[in-house]
Design a protein around this motif. Structure first.
Motif, PDB file in Angstrom:
ATOM      1  N   UNK A  71       9.072  -8.910 -12.834  1.00 11.16           N
ATOM      2  CA  UNK A  71       8.531  -8.874 -11.521  1.00 11.16           C
ATOM      3  C   UNK A  71       7.756  -7.748 -11.258  1.00 11.16           C
ATOM      4  N   UNK A  72       7.996  -6.657 -11.925  1.00 14.69           N
ATOM      5  CA  UNK A  72       7.156  -5.351 -11.758  1.00 14.69           C
ATOM      6  C   UNK A  72       6.000  -5.638 -12.480  1.00 14.69           C
ATOM      7  N   UNK A  73       5.972  -6.224 -13.644  1.00 11.76           N
ATOM      8  CA  UNK A  73       4.696  -6.555 -14.451  1.00 11.76           C
ATOM      9  C   UNK A  73       3.736  -7.224 -13.545  1.00 11.76           C
ATOM     10  N   UNK A  74       4.353  -8.439 -13.054  1.00  8.57           N
ATOM     11  CA  UNK A  74       3.624  -9.551 -12.087  1.00  8.57           C
ATOM     12  C   UNK A  74       2.977  -8.729 -11.136  1.00  8.57           C
ATOM     13  N   UNK A  75       3.545  -7.774 -10.243  1.00  9.94           N
ATOM     14  CA  UNK A  75       3.099  -7.339  -9.218  1.00  9.94           C
ATOM     15  C   UNK A  75       1.825  -6.264  -9.605  1.00  9.94           C
ATOM     16  N   UNK A  76       2.059  -5.411 -10.632  1.00 15.46           N
ATOM     17  CA  UNK A  76       1.258  -4.617 -11.054  1.00 15.46           C
ATOM     18  C   UNK A  76       0.012  -5.368 -11.551  1.00 15.46           C
ATOM     19  N   UNK A  77      -0.014  -6.683 -12.202  1.00 19.20           N
ATOM     20  CA  UNK A  77      -1.254  -7.258 -12.483  1.00 19.20           C
ATOM     21  C   UNK A  77      -1.723  -7.942 -11.252  1.00 19.20           C
ATOM     22  N   UNK A  78      -0.942  -8.225 -10.502  1.00 18.61           N
ATOM     23  CA  UNK A  78      -1.539  -8.919  -9.120  1.00 18.61           C
ATOM     24  C   UNK A  78      -2.303  -7.833  -8.337  1.00 18.61           C
ATOM     25  N   UNK A  79      -1.877  -6.587  -8.394  1.00 22.87           N
ATOM     26  CA  UNK A  79      -2.856  -5.475  -7.728  1.00 22.87           C
ATOM     27  C   UNK A  79      -3.976  -5.362  -8.072  1.00 22.87           C
ATOM     28  N   UNK A 103      -9.798  -6.605  -7.848  1.00 26.83           N
ATOM     29  CA  UNK A 103     -11.167  -6.960  -8.466  1.00 26.83           C
ATOM     30  C   UNK A 103     -11.755  -8.224  -7.826  1.00 26.83           C
ATOM     31  N   UNK A 104     -10.905  -9.019  -7.157  1.00 31.44           N
ATOM     32  CA  UNK A 104     -11.303 -10.110  -6.279  1.00 31.44           C
ATOM     33  C   UNK A 104     -11.907  -9.613  -5.084  1.00 31.44           C
ATOM     34  N   UNK A 105     -11.222  -8.437  -4.624  1.00 33.71           N
ATOM     35  CA  UNK A 105     -11.743  -7.957  -3.135  1.00 33.71           C
ATOM     36  C   UNK A 105     -13.267  -7.303  -3.439  1.00 33.71           C
ATOM     37  N   UNK A 106     -13.391  -6.631  -4.644  1.00 35.68           N
ATOM     38  CA  UNK A 106     -14.489  -5.895  -5.047  1.00 35.68           C
ATOM     39  C   UNK A 106     -15.632  -6.617  -4.971  1.00 35.68           C
ATOM     40  N   UNK A 115      -1.909   1.178  -5.449  1.00 36.66           N
ATOM     41  CA  UNK A 115      -1.009   0.000  -5.269  1.00 36.66           C
ATOM     42  C   UNK A 115      -1.007  -0.455  -3.770  1.00 36.66           C
ATOM     43  N   UNK A 116      -1.250   0.381  -2.708  1.00 33.86           N
ATOM     44  CA  UNK A 116      -0.999  -0.166  -1.374  1.00 33.86           C
ATOM     45  C   UNK A 116      -2.358  -0.796  -1.249  1.00 33.86           C
ATOM     46  N   UNK A 117      -3.610  -0.091  -1.587  1.00 35.69           N
ATOM     47  CA  UNK A 117      -5.043  -0.868  -1.463  1.00 35.69           C
ATOM     48  C   UNK A 117      -5.023  -2.093  -2.032  1.00 35.69           C
ATOM     49  N   UNK A 118      -4.310  -2.445  -3.507  1.00 28.54           N
ATOM     50  CA  UNK A 118      -3.885  -3.516  -3.865  1.00 28.54           C
ATOM     51  C   UNK A 118      -3.212  -4.461  -3.006  1.00 28.54           C
ATOM     52  N   UNK A 119      -2.207  -4.017  -2.521  1.00 29.57           N
ATOM     53  CA  UNK A 119      -1.283  -4.946  -1.487  1.00 29.57           C
ATOM     54  C   UNK A 119      -2.251  -5.584  -0.843  1.00 29.57           C
ATOM     55  N   UNK A 120      -3.031  -4.407   0.163  1.00 29.55           N
ATOM     56  CA  UNK A 120      -3.814  -5.045   1.224  1.00 29.55           C
ATOM     57  C   UNK A 120      -4.852  -6.131   0.723  1.00 29.55           C
ATOM     58  N   UNK A 121      -5.498  -5.755  -0.528  1.00 28.73           N
ATOM     59  CA  UNK A 121      -6.420  -6.736  -1.103  1.00 28.73           C
ATOM     60  C   UNK A 121      -6.014  -8.128  -1.565  1.00 28.73           C
ATOM     61  N   UNK A 122      -4.554  -8.164  -1.850  1.00 28.26           N
ATOM     62  CA  UNK A 122      -3.884  -9.348  -2.119  1.00 28.26           C
ATOM     63  C   UNK A 122      -3.613 -10.431  -0.994  1.00 28.26           C
TER      64      UNK A 122
END
Length: 212
Positions: A21-29, A34-37, A98-105
């Motif tokens: 789960x931790x690895x998947x969340x890190x990859x997802x962030x 990348x998708x947002x940028x 990580x929080x920026x990545x969560x928002x981007x997700x």
């Protein structure tokens, strides 16, 4: 309705699950950043995107701003001790990222309505493809989460509902003609109904009517 009981894991299984789960969340962030940028939201060709993050946007932005301020203050306090400063600086930058990545997700993985059906999403956790052939009805219905109700519930007839809560609410119901297998962080399950939240439920239903 009652909660759907997830099978209990052994200690070793739980550790393995949390690690995955931790690895998947890190990859997802990082994928989300990348998708947002590069402005590449996860929306099928020909489909219309519908956001669901506006209700939590002020809260997330507040957390990000406070984290940046905390990072600056802590760095000023410990800048004379590199052994302490560097790890705290790395940890602080990772936390903000990580929080920026969560928002981007949330931003880059919206719900969508298109020729192939509906995609119901929540961040990197949930991505359910619902073909029109599996959908009985899509209706606007406000459902408020009571006492931190779980994401999965089962009614008296045994039908399972997946609630994609946003600020403890859903406002669109998708009733299924046939059960759909859904992959969740806690495991794969079969659902008969999905409650989701759309920032503009009226536009969501209008898009659905174009295909039904």
């Amino acid at each position: 309705m009652t909660a759907v009981v997830v099978p209990r894991r052994t200690g070793r299984q739980l550790v393995a699950h949390l690690a995955r789960r931790a690895i998947a969340m890190e990859i997802g962030v990082w994928q989300s950043l990348h998708r947002f940028l590069f402005r590449r939201p996860r929306v099928p060709a020909g489909a219309v995107a519908f956001t669901y993050h506006r209700a939590v946007l002020p809260l997330i932005v507040t957390f990000i701003v406070l984290s940046v301020l905390e990072l600056v203050v802590v760095d000023l306090v410990v800048h004379r001790w590199p052994v302490v400063r560097v790890p705290l600086l790395v940890l602080g930058i990772w936390g903000v990222t990580w929080m920026l990545g969560f928002l981007a997700a949330l931003v880059t993985r919206p719900h969508s309505v298109g020729p192939d059906g509906i995609h119901a999403r929540y961040s990197t956790d949930v991505d359910v493809a619902l073909p029109w052939s599996a959908i009985t009805a899509v209706t606007r219905r406000l459902d408020t989460r009571a006492e931190k109700a779980p994401r999965l519930t089962r009614d008296a007839a045994g039908a399972v509902t997946l609630h994609l809560w946003m600020q403890d609410r859903t406002n669109v119901d998708v009733e299924l003609d046939q059960p759909v297998s859904v992959r969740l962080p806690e495991g794969t399950t079969t659902v008969h109904r999905i409650g989701l939240f759309a920032d503009d439920p009226a536009a969501f239903l209008a898009a659905v009517r174009q295909h039904c």
